[in-house]
Design a protein around this motif. Structure first.
Motif, PDB file in Angstrom:
ATOM      1  N   GLY A 109      35.711  46.001  33.103  1.00  0.00           N
ATOM      2  CA  GLY A 109      34.628  45.456  33.924  1.00  0.00           C
ATOM      3  C   GLY A 109      34.656  45.924  35.361  1.00  0.00           C
ATOM      4  N   LEU A 110      34.735  47.231  35.570  1.00  0.00           N
ATOM      5  CA  LEU A 110      34.895  47.762  36.920  1.00  0.00           C
ATOM      6  C   LEU A 110      33.635  47.665  37.765  1.00  0.00           C
ATOM      7  CD1 LEU A 110      33.436  50.773  36.764  1.00  0.00           C
ATOM      8  CD2 LEU A 110      35.622  51.440  35.787  1.00  0.00           C
ATOM      9  N   ALA A 111      32.473  47.399  37.142  1.00  0.00           N
ATOM     10  CA  ALA A 111      31.258  47.202  37.933  1.00  0.00           C
ATOM     11  C   ALA A 111      31.379  45.960  38.810  1.00  0.00           C
ATOM     12  CB  ALA A 111      30.032  47.099  37.029  1.00  0.00           C
ATOM     13  N   TYR A 112      32.279  45.046  38.432  1.00  0.00           N
ATOM     14  CA  TYR A 112      32.600  43.869  39.238  1.00  0.00           C
ATOM     15  C   TYR A 112      33.844  44.124  40.088  1.00  0.00           C
ATOM     16  CZ  TYR A 112      29.515  40.709  36.502  1.00  0.00           C
ATOM     17  OH  TYR A 112      28.441  40.085  35.915  1.00  0.00           O
ATOM     18  N   THR A 113      34.935  44.514  39.438  1.00  0.00           N
ATOM     19  CA  THR A 113      36.226  44.587  40.125  1.00  0.00           C
ATOM     20  C   THR A 113      36.310  45.751  41.107  1.00  0.00           C
ATOM     21  OG1 THR A 113      37.211  45.937  38.362  1.00  0.00           O
ATOM     22  CG2 THR A 113      37.404  43.537  38.152  1.00  0.00           C
ATOM     23  N   HIS A 114      35.565  46.813  40.853  1.00  0.00           N
ATOM     24  CA  HIS A 114      35.580  47.999  41.704  1.00  0.00           C
ATOM     25  C   HIS A 114      34.151  48.328  42.162  1.00  0.00           C
ATOM     26  CE1 HIS A 114      39.483  48.231  39.807  1.00  0.00           C
ATOM     27  NE2 HIS A 114      39.834  49.269  40.542  1.00  0.00           N
ATOM     28  N   LYS A 115      33.383  47.287  42.476  1.00  0.00           N
ATOM     29  CA  LYS A 115      31.957  47.493  42.739  1.00  0.00           C
ATOM     30  C   LYS A 115      31.700  48.386  43.957  1.00  0.00           C
ATOM     31  CE  LYS A 115      31.248  43.156  45.297  1.00  0.00           C
ATOM     32  NZ  LYS A 115      30.511  41.865  45.308  1.00  0.00           N
ATOM     33  N   ASP A 116      32.502  48.260  45.015  1.00  0.00           N
ATOM     34  CA  ASP A 116      32.260  49.085  46.196  1.00  0.00           C
ATOM     35  C   ASP A 116      32.522  50.557  45.903  1.00  0.00           C
ATOM     36  OD1 ASP A 116      31.603  46.816  47.630  1.00  0.00           O
ATOM     37  OD2 ASP A 116      33.601  46.570  48.495  1.00  0.00           O
ATOM     38  N   GLN A 117      33.583  50.825  45.174  1.00  0.00           N
ATOM     39  CA  GLN A 117      33.894  52.210  44.794  1.00  0.00           C
ATOM     40  C   GLN A 117      32.819  52.760  43.861  1.00  0.00           C
ATOM     41  OE1 GLN A 117      37.777  52.611  43.010  1.00  0.00           O
ATOM     42  NE2 GLN A 117      37.606  54.818  42.730  1.00  0.00           N
ATOM     43  N   LEU A 118      32.405  51.954  42.886  1.00  0.00           N
ATOM     44  CA  LEU A 118      31.374  52.404  41.955  1.00  0.00           C
ATOM     45  C   LEU A 118      30.052  52.630  42.674  1.00  0.00           C
ATOM     46  CD1 LEU A 118      30.398  53.021  39.095  1.00  0.00           C
ATOM     47  CD2 LEU A 118      29.982  50.566  38.782  1.00  0.00           C
ATOM     48  N   ASN A 119      29.677  51.708  43.553  1.00  0.00           N
ATOM     49  CA  ASN A 119      28.423  51.862  44.291  1.00  0.00           C
ATOM     50  C   ASN A 119      28.413  53.163  45.091  1.00  0.00           C
ATOM     51  OD1 ASN A 119      27.646  49.373  43.310  1.00  0.00           O
ATOM     52  ND2 ASN A 119      27.912  48.273  45.237  1.00  0.00           N
ATOM     53  N   ALA A 120      29.508  53.427  45.779  1.00  0.00           N
ATOM     54  CA  ALA A 120      29.598  54.652  46.582  1.00  0.00           C
ATOM     55  C   ALA A 120      29.524  55.902  45.710  1.00  0.00           C
ATOM     56  CB  ALA A 120      30.885  54.641  47.403  1.00  0.00           C
ATOM     57  N   ASP A 121      30.203  55.875  44.575  1.00  0.00           N
ATOM     58  CA  ASP A 121      30.197  57.035  43.679  1.00  0.00           C
ATOM     59  C   ASP A 121      28.811  57.252  43.063  1.00  0.00           C
ATOM     60  OD1 ASP A 121      32.810  57.770  44.143  1.00  0.00           O
ATOM     61  OD2 ASP A 121      33.622  56.648  42.434  1.00  0.00           O
ATOM     62  N   LEU A 122      28.142  56.164  42.699  1.00  0.00           N
ATOM     63  CA  LEU A 122      26.793  56.303  42.132  1.00  0.00           C
ATOM     64  C   LEU A 122      25.821  56.848  43.172  1.00  0.00           C
ATOM     65  CD1 LEU A 122      26.458  53.067  39.954  1.00  0.00           C
ATOM     66  CD2 LEU A 122      26.740  55.415  39.154  1.00  0.00           C
ATOM     67  N   LEU A 123      25.904  56.337  44.393  1.00  0.00           N
ATOM     68  CA  LEU A 123      25.016  56.831  45.454  1.00  0.00           C
ATOM     69  C   LEU A 123      25.253  58.314  45.717  1.00  0.00           C
ATOM     70  CD1 LEU A 123      22.871  56.229  47.603  1.00  0.00           C
ATOM     71  CD2 LEU A 123      24.737  55.636  49.171  1.00  0.00           C
ATOM     72  N   ALA A 124      26.514  58.701  45.800  1.00  0.00           N
ATOM     73  CA  ALA A 124      26.826  60.123  46.047  1.00  0.00           C
ATOM     74  C   ALA A 124      26.317  60.992  44.909  1.00  0.00           C
ATOM     75  CB  ALA A 124      28.342  60.291  46.213  1.00  0.00           C
ATOM     76  N   PHE A 125      26.452  60.515  43.676  1.00  0.00           N
ATOM     77  CA  PHE A 125      25.971  61.265  42.511  1.00  0.00           C
ATOM     78  C   PHE A 125      24.452  61.396  42.532  1.00  0.00           C
ATOM     79  CE2 PHE A 125      24.512  60.836  37.992  1.00  0.00           C
ATOM     80  CZ  PHE A 125      24.810  62.130  37.586  1.00  0.00           C
ATOM     81  N   ILE A 126      23.771  60.306  42.815  1.00  0.00           N
ATOM     82  CA  ILE A 126      22.297  60.326  42.839  1.00  0.00           C
ATOM     83  C   ILE A 126      21.793  61.272  43.933  1.00  0.00           C
ATOM     84  CG2 ILE A 126      20.241  58.940  43.320  1.00  0.00           C
ATOM     85  CD1 ILE A 126      21.827  56.533  42.087  1.00  0.00           C
ATOM     86  N   GLU A 127      22.474  61.262  45.072  1.00  0.00           N
ATOM     87  CA  GLU A 127      22.012  62.066  46.203  1.00  0.00           C
ATOM     88  C   GLU A 127      22.474  63.525  46.146  1.00  0.00           C
ATOM     89  OE1 GLU A 127      23.291  59.866  49.670  1.00  0.00           O
ATOM     90  OE2 GLU A 127      21.481  58.612  49.621  1.00  0.00           O
ATOM     91  N   SER A 128      23.385  63.821  45.223  1.00  0.00           N
ATOM     92  CA  SER A 128      23.929  65.188  45.151  1.00  0.00           C
ATOM     93  C   SER A 128      22.907  66.165  44.577  1.00  0.00           C
ATOM     94  CB  SER A 128      25.179  65.204  44.277  1.00  0.00           C
ATOM     95  OG  SER A 128      24.875  64.857  42.940  1.00  0.00           O
TER      96      SER A 128
END
Length: 274
Positions: A255-274
């Motif tokens: 369940g890392l979307a909860y436990t690691h949400k800040d890391q996941l959010n940053a990685d998703l944003l970087a991926f979307i913007e890449s």
């Protein structure tokens, strides 16, 4: 509430936040669109239109007796996408939702999809077979079925307070609120629907679907995932999906979307913007 009616009459609830390029989320079992709230709030605030539906039988959607399998799940997702006329989508799936995303691309292609992300996702195949020796034995899923029939409510509490968030690991900081949220979402889902979904997420082989991915794909998985072991999932998928980017979160649970949400959010944003 925002609803779309599928071909068989099933009502599919969805959230639609923000404006901009659409980011479409598919949730895990036995959850619903609420499980993506941290990612949706973050990405919508960054200028993206975030959409997440409750899978049939889950959350605020109808609880039909039939259609609780991956082909129908994928077709439901296609109906949501078509009804909202979404294009250039970033398609993100967590756990069973990763299977839904894979089957969507397998059945409907990528004409509306710009990028895809699989988070703690079940593809290519969770079940142990002669061709998939790293999978989990059928007895593991039979136990989930037994627990779902014996005392579904307690089972969800045990799952959330144990392996799902890694709360059974020393040093865990899983809150009671996270556990309660998992339980609440699970109990909003239909008993028959969640029971059928166990077979759908565990026994569906997504290998051929993954071979049809032809858009940039991000695969994220925790190396301490006790629900969907990384070896039979992300590591295998990364070898099948052409030019996939693999990110492994050390020590992260399912369940890392909860436990690691800040890391996941940053990685998703970087991926979307890449």
């Amino acid at each position: 509430m925002s609803m779309i009616t599928a071909k068989d009459g099933t009502q599919l609830y969805y959230k639609d936040w923000g404006t901009g390029q659409p980011v479409v989320f598919s949730h895990g079992w036995p959850l619903n669109a609420d499980s993506w709230e941290a990612q949706m709030l973050f990405l919508a605030s960054k200028g993206y239109r975030c959409i997440a539906h409750d899978r049939r039988g889950h959350g605020r959607s109808s609880q039909p007796w039939d259609g609780n399998e991956m082909d129908t799940y994928a077709d439901d997702l296609a109906e949501v996408i078509a009804a909202l006329d979404l294009k250039s989508i970033v398609l993100i799936g967590f756990s069973a939702g990763g299977g839904e995303v894979a089957r969507y691309i397998g059945r409907h292609g990528t004409k509306r999809v710009a990028k895809a992300a699989l988070i703690s996702a079940v593809p290519p195949l969770m079940l142990k077979t002669a061709a998939n020796p790293n999978g989990l034995p059928i007895e593991a899923f039979d136990e989930i079925r037994d627990n779902s029939i014996t005392d579904r409510s307690q089972f969800y509490k045990d799952l959330a307070s144990g392996p799902f968030f890694g709360a059974n690991r020393s040093g865990s900081k899983v809150s009671q609120g996270m556990i309660d949220s998992f339980w609440l979402q699970g109990m909003q889902a239909g008993s028959k629907n969640t029971f059928d979904c166990i077979k759908a997420f565990s026994e569906t082989d997504f290998t051929e679907d993954l071979k049809k991915f032809d858009v940039p794909t991000l695969i994220i998985h925790g190396d301490d995932d006790q629900i969907v072991p990384i070896g039979a999932a992300a590591l295998a998928s990364a070898k099948i999906v052409k030019h996939a980017s693999l990110k492994i979160y050390p020590g992260a649970p399912h369940g890392l979307a909860y436990t690691h949400k800040d890391q996941l959010n940053a990685d998703l944003l970087a991926f979307i913007e890449s």
